[in-house]
Scaffold this motif. Structure first.
Motif, PDB file in Angstrom:
ATOM      1  N   ALA A 128       0.839  -1.205   0.000  1.00  0.00           N
ATOM      2  CA  ALA A 128       0.000   0.000   0.000  1.00  0.00           C
ATOM      3  C   ALA A 128       0.872   1.252   0.000  1.00  0.00           C
ATOM      4  N   SER A 132       1.562   4.014  -3.170  1.00  0.00           N
ATOM      5  CA  SER A 132       1.110   5.383  -2.922  1.00  0.00           C
ATOM      6  C   SER A 132       2.255   6.386  -3.010  1.00  0.00           C
ATOM      7  N   TYR A 155      -8.732  -8.686  -2.763  1.00  0.00           N
ATOM      8  CA  TYR A 155      -8.433  -7.932  -1.537  1.00  0.00           C
ATOM      9  C   TYR A 155      -7.535  -6.728  -1.841  1.00  0.00           C
ATOM     10  N   GLU A 158      -9.360  -3.953  -3.881  1.00  0.00           N
ATOM     11  CA  GLU A 158     -10.212  -3.082  -3.069  1.00  0.00           C
ATOM     12  C   GLU A 158      -9.365  -2.118  -2.239  1.00  0.00           C
ATOM     13  N   MET A 159      -8.283  -2.652  -1.688  1.00  0.00           N
ATOM     14  CA  MET A 159      -7.401  -1.843  -0.842  1.00  0.00           C
ATOM     15  C   MET A 159      -6.807  -0.664  -1.619  1.00  0.00           C
ATOM     16  N   LYS A 161      -7.887   0.576  -4.628  1.00  0.00           N
ATOM     17  CA  LYS A 161      -8.874   1.470  -5.248  1.00  0.00           C
ATOM     18  C   LYS A 161      -9.329   2.551  -4.274  1.00  0.00           C
ATOM     19  N   THR A 162      -9.396   2.193  -2.991  1.00  0.00           N
ATOM     20  CA  THR A 162      -9.792   3.216  -2.014  1.00  0.00           C
ATOM     21  C   THR A 162      -8.704   4.290  -1.910  1.00  0.00           C
ATOM     22  N   ARG A 163      -7.519   3.981  -2.397  1.00  0.00           N
ATOM     23  CA  ARG A 163      -6.456   4.980  -2.392  1.00  0.00           C
ATOM     24  C   ARG A 163      -6.388   5.716  -3.727  1.00  0.00           C
ATOM     25  N   GLY A 164      -7.404   5.516  -4.560  1.00  0.00           N
ATOM     26  CA  GLY A 164      -7.489   6.264  -5.817  1.00  0.00           C
ATOM     27  C   GLY A 164      -6.594   5.739  -6.928  1.00  0.00           C
TER      28      GLY A 164
END
Ligand code: ZN
Length: 198
Positions: A128, A132, A155, A158-159, A161-164
């Motif tokens: 992650a 980023s 998993y 989804e992780m 995509k929430t960070r754009g």
């Protein structure tokens, strides 16, 4: 109780190898001591050296003897593309297709609740963070097409995509249940080119 003999210790150590039970460990130990003492010494040295020198790449988590592996250190790679694979062997398979010029992140495993392997065990925090960095804009999920590989891809997808981040998955050229390591390079190349949004 007397301490274990050197032979017991050797057999016990050999049993750590995957798929090696007590009988084969004993056979290996006898073989080395009887027929290949030089090979045994080399094995010992190579193991000590590997364990001492080999560590994880600071960027992609694969094995390396330096701070960064050769791929991450290369100036020829596209730094906006990040391909997530389960193992160094899978990375090698994708490299051999010559279709991917981005960078990698090697999980060194896959999510597997049955075996007690959760997100922390496959370095997802590091992934992650890595994804980023502001330079990576697409993450390609190239985990295997097994149940665990699919669950891992979902998993991570989804992780991230929430960070754009834009997330894509290898196309279905790879057979269901397929492990990349055993799929031919042409099929993988097509799966990379045809990757779809996850
Ligand atoms: Zn690296």
């Amino acid at each position: 109780m007397k301490p274990p003999s050197s032979l017991d210790l050797l057999i016990d150590a050999l049993r750590r190898l995957p798929g090696v039970g007590p009988k084969s460990a004993q056979r290996m130990a006898y073989h080395l001591l009887q027929h290949d003492r030089e090979g045994a010494a080399r094995l010992g040295t190579a193991l000590t050296q590997a364990v001492t020198r080999i560590r994880r790449c600071a960027l992609c988590n694969t094995f390396t003897e330096d701070e960064l592996c050769a791929t991450c250190a290369s100036e020829k790679r596209e730094r906006n593309l990040l391909c997530v694979v389960e193992t160094p062997a899978d990375q090698l398979m994708i490299e051999q297709t010559l279709t991917f010029r981005g960078l990698y992140f090697v999980l060194m495993g896959r999510l597997s609740p049955i075996d007690g392997i959760g997100p922390k065990d496959i370095n997802l925090d590091r992934l992650a963070q890595r994804a980023s960095d502001g330079i990576v804009n697409e993450v390609i999920l190239a985990t295997n097409f097994t149940n665990e590989g699919e669950a891992t891809a979902h998993y991570i997808g989804e992780m991230l995509k929430t960070r754009g981040l834009k997330v894509s998955r290898l196309a279905r050229g790879v057979p269901v249940g397929g492990e990349l390591e055993y799929v031919d390079a042409g099929t993988i190349a097509q799966a990379v080119l045809d990757r779809r949004s996850a």
